[in-house]
Scaffold this active site. Structure first.
Site, PDB file in Angstrom:
ATOM      1  N   CYS A  55      -8.098   1.486  -1.113  1.00 32.66           N
ATOM      2  CA  CYS A  55      -9.240   1.437  -0.190  1.00 32.66           C
ATOM      3  C   CYS A  55      -8.755   1.174   1.237  1.00 32.66           C
ATOM      4  O   CYS A  55      -7.577   0.946   1.482  1.00 32.66           O
ATOM      5  CB  CYS A  55     -10.195   0.345  -0.637  1.00 32.66           C
ATOM      6  SG  CYS A  55      -9.434  -1.289  -0.572  1.00 32.66           S
ATOM      7  N   ALA A  58      -6.913  -2.021   1.655  1.00 33.45           N
ATOM      8  CA  ALA A  58      -5.530  -1.923   1.171  1.00 33.45           C
ATOM      9  C   ALA A  58      -4.643  -1.305   2.248  1.00 33.45           C
ATOM     10  O   ALA A  58      -3.519  -1.755   2.480  1.00 33.45           O
ATOM     11  CB  ALA A  58      -5.466  -1.092  -0.109  1.00 33.45           C
ATOM     12  N   ARG A  89       3.540  -5.477  -3.215  1.00 33.33           N
ATOM     13  CA  ARG A  89       4.238  -4.322  -2.635  1.00 33.33           C
ATOM     14  C   ARG A  89       5.704  -4.623  -2.346  1.00 33.33           C
ATOM     15  O   ARG A  89       6.466  -3.755  -2.027  1.00 33.33           O
ATOM     16  CB  ARG A  89       3.494  -3.917  -1.363  1.00 33.33           C
ATOM     17  CG  ARG A  89       3.911  -2.641  -0.707  1.00 33.33           C
ATOM     18  CD  ARG A  89       2.781  -2.226   0.216  1.00 33.33           C
ATOM     19  NE  ARG A  89       3.125  -1.222   1.179  1.00 33.33           N
ATOM     20  CZ  ARG A  89       3.286  -1.467   2.477  1.00 33.33           C
ATOM     21  NH1 ARG A  89       3.177  -2.685   2.956  1.00 33.33           N
ATOM     22  NH2 ARG A  89       3.549  -0.483   3.305  1.00 33.33           N
ATOM     23  N   HIS A 190      -5.249   2.463   7.543  1.00 31.20           N
ATOM     24  CA  HIS A 190      -4.087   2.621   8.425  1.00 31.20           C
ATOM     25  C   HIS A 190      -4.573   2.848   9.858  1.00 31.20           C
ATOM     26  O   HIS A 190      -4.073   2.249  10.804  1.00 31.20           O
ATOM     27  CB  HIS A 190      -3.248   3.842   8.038  1.00 31.20           C
ATOM     28  CG  HIS A 190      -2.724   3.829   6.632  1.00 31.20           C
ATOM     29  ND1 HIS A 190      -2.563   4.973   5.899  1.00 31.20           N
ATOM     30  CD2 HIS A 190      -2.320   2.814   5.839  1.00 31.20           C
ATOM     31  CE1 HIS A 190      -2.065   4.663   4.708  1.00 31.20           C
ATOM     32  NE2 HIS A 190      -1.922   3.365   4.648  1.00 31.20           N
TER      33      HIS A 190
HETATM   34 FE1  CFM Z   1       3.481   5.250   3.918  1.00 28.99          FE
HETATM   35 FE2  CFM Z   1       3.511   5.899   1.574  1.00 28.99          FE
HETATM   36 FE3  CFM Z   1       1.643   4.269   2.587  1.00 28.99          FE
HETATM   37 FE4  CFM Z   1       4.237   3.446   2.423  1.00 28.99          FE
HETATM   38 FE5  CFM Z   1       3.641   2.238   0.122  1.00 28.99          FE
HETATM   39 FE6  CFM Z   1       2.925   4.675  -0.700  1.00 28.99          FE
HETATM   40 FE7  CFM Z   1       1.052   3.076   0.256  1.00 28.99          FE
HETATM   41 MO1  CFM Z   1       2.181   2.509  -1.999  1.00 28.99          MO
HETATM   42  S1  CFM Z   1       5.226   5.290   2.605  1.00 28.99           S
HETATM   43  S2  CFM Z   1       2.814   3.186   3.947  1.00 28.99           S
HETATM   44  S3  CFM Z   1       5.165   1.718   1.587  1.00 28.99           S
HETATM   45  S4  CFM Z   1       1.941   6.352   2.860  1.00 28.99           S
HETATM   46  S5  CFM Z   1       4.278   3.297  -1.579  1.00 28.99           S
HETATM   47  S6  CFM Z   1       3.694   6.757  -0.364  1.00 28.99           S
HETATM   48  S7  CFM Z   1       0.933   4.353  -1.400  1.00 28.99           S
HETATM   49  S8  CFM Z   1       1.852   1.146  -0.213  1.00 28.99           S
HETATM   50  S9  CFM Z   1      -0.256   3.394   1.926  1.00 28.99           S
END
Ligand code: CFM
Length: 541
Positions: A55, A58, A89, A190
């Protein structure tokens, strides 16, 4: 190993027509006859389907904001939301020259633990009190408040609480309206985190750049399993000054001074490209997409960085470090490659890692037969890159002597550690050819599967049809796949392993993969569809 259009049809035939029509756009078979294959991505998951996505909370708290080590991050919400964004994580952090151990809050979990009465009467007073307690007990450099779903639903004004707390305590209190339900995935979180950090933190520091240095930031490197530290080792050896790794093991102070770099490297393109783009507009700092996962990709990225600065000394030094690292890791990699060669992999991660790890798996001679993303955008599948050029006066730049790294002796004696003769070691050193990498879809072979926002039905059916040798994904489907007799590795947190980035990381990953492949236990597991005594409906239960 591949599947046919008919097999794909059969898999989709279990869906109602409308769902089938939708899912068809997110599931494609590689077809090299089509010059530029496209996949639909970054759209809303069909209601009722349990997908693997996270989400907005997250994406904001768990991914971008949470790793900043010297801030206290308060989750305003139920304790479950806090628990699931706490440490799972494996983003590592440690004290450094500007952050003493008592200011590293990464191992701790802070939450207002909202209860029913807070939902009915409002949780803002509880939040304000918690900030006061946190400041009194921990003296953080700054505080963040991350909102969870109920906060948005009941209308707690976390921005007003943050503003008042800032005035009371004289430190920055950032509020993130990252309620989980916003947007279609963690990608929205993000974006919320990027915007807030850009507006309120980045560029507020007063540090000045040394004009004699090549100063770089790595954006979108979260130091999972220590990845960032391995990159720091390599880049410092080449002679770069690493201003900040954002946000793995990053401090608030370093992020305030993010703007003093010459170049932003973007490792995870999905979670932080917004900051890279905004910094280019505001400060004129160019950015370069990099991939430090795998030997081929790391070499290519290091060369591209040197190319940006266009300094002969830097290019030469880059080649020296690459040569040294290759001589060190190639013989050991070659041993693991013997086990991995020709094996197949299914990789399904968030928004960056599937194509990053596709490059490393290819170094090991493995073929990624199914690749996909939870929430990537189309360019992550297709992969495009323009290399910027930075104008600089190369003659005045300071590149320190290439100093031996602490385990240089071990490099020199690597053949002893591998229990092989020096001649054999040298022969193996030149054996592996590392070729250029083109991007997720271009790298795949005809009939191999590319999928977006997968769900359990699709994962199970693809495993049944293809039976890959290894499955790389998250904890939600790892154990289901184990029961099918296929080893699975957690690619978000690396289970308990890592680092996987850079040269050292490639070796650790190769060892983990080889171990998984040779473990005899998997042959003892009978997949539900192979068990003749069970009916199809049993196996789906
Ligand atoms: Fe970038 Fe990723 Fe992500 Fe990531 Fe991650 Fe991820 Fe994620 Mo899990 S590199 S930051 S450190 S998009 S593994 S493939 S899903 S936490 S939001």
């Amino acid at each position: 190993m591949s599947i046919t259009e008919e097999q794909l049809e059969e898999m989709l035939s279990r869906y109602p027509d409308k769902v089938k029509k939708n899912r068809k756009k997110h599931l494609i078979l590689k077809n090299s006859a089509e010059a530029c294959q496209q996949i639909e991505a970054n759209t809303r998951t069909i209601p009722g389907i349990i997908s693997q996505r996270g989400c907005a909370y997250a994406g904001c708290k768990g991914v971008v904001v949470g790793p900043i080590k010297d801030m206290v991050h308060i989750v305003h919400g139920p304790v479950g939301c806090s628990y699931y964004a706490w440490g799972t994580r494996r983003n590592k952090a440690r004290a450094d020259d500007t952050t003493p151990p008592e200011k590293v809050f990464t191992p701790l979990c802070f939450t207002t633990d909202m209860q029913e009465s807070d939902i009915v009467f409002g949780g803002d007073k509880k939040l304000a009190k918690m900030i006061d307690q946190v400041v009194e007990i921990f003296h953080p450099r700054a505080v963040s408040i991350c909102a969870t779903c109920p906060v948005g639903l009941i209308g707690d004004d976390i921005n007003a609480v943050a503003k008042a707390a800032e005035e009371r305590h004289g430190i920055q209190v950032l509020s993130f309206n990252c309620e989980g339900y916003k947007g279609v995935s963690q990608s929205a979180g993000h974006h919320i985190a990027n915007n807030n950090l850009m507006e309120h933190v980045i560029g507020k520091g007063t540090a000045e750049k040394n004009p004699d240095d090549y100063v770089i930031n790595i954006l979108g490197e979260y130091n999972i399993g220590g990845d960032g530290w391995e990159l720091e080792r390599i880049l410092k050896d080449i002679g770069y000054t690493l201003n900040c790794i954002m946000t793995g093991d990053a401090s608030y102070e370093k992020i305030r001074n993010l703007h003093i770099a010459d170049l932003n490297l973007v490792q995870c393109h999905r979670s932080i490209n917004y900051i890279a783009e905004m910094m280019e507009t505001k400060y004129g700092i160019p950015w370069l997409k990099v991939n430090f996962i795998g030997v081929t990709a790391t070499m290519a990225s290091l060369r591209e960085i040197a190319q940006c600065f266009n300094d002969e000394k830097l290019i030469e030094r880059t080649e020296m470090v690459i040569a040294r690292e290759l001589a060190r890791v190639t013989p050991a990699l070659e041993q693991y490659r013997k086990i991995c060669q020709g094996k197949t992999a299914f990789i399904f991660v968030g928004g960056s890692r599937s194509h990053h790890y596709q490059a490393l798996l290819r170094d090991l001679g493995m073929d990624v037969v199914v690749a996909g993303y939870e929430f990537a955008h189309r360019d992550d599948y297709e992969g495009r890159q323009v290399i910027p050029t930075i104008k600089s006066d190369a003659d005045s730049k300071n590149i320190p002597e290439l100093h031996p790294t602490p385990d240089e002796e071990l490099y020199q004696e690597a053949h002893v550690h591998l229990k092989m003769s020096k001649e054999k070691y040298d022969e193996l050193s030149s054996r592996i050819a590392f070729n250029s990498y083109q991007g997720m879809i271009p790298e795949m072979k005809d009939g191999e599967v590319i999928l977006d926002d997968a769900n359990h039905h699709e994962v199970e059916e693809l495993i049944r049809m293809i039976k890959p040798d290894l499955f790389f994904s998250g904890v939600r489907d790892k154990y289901i796949v184990h029961k099918m007799g296929v080893p699975a590795k957690q690619m978000h947190s690396y289970d308990y392993s890592g680092p996987y980035a850079g040269f050292n990381g490639s070796l650790i990953f190769a060892e983990d993969v080889a171990n998984a492949l040779v473990t005899p236990a998997w042959k003892l597991v009978t997949a539900p569809w192979e068990d003749q005594n069970r009916s199809r409906s049993d196996s789906n239960a």
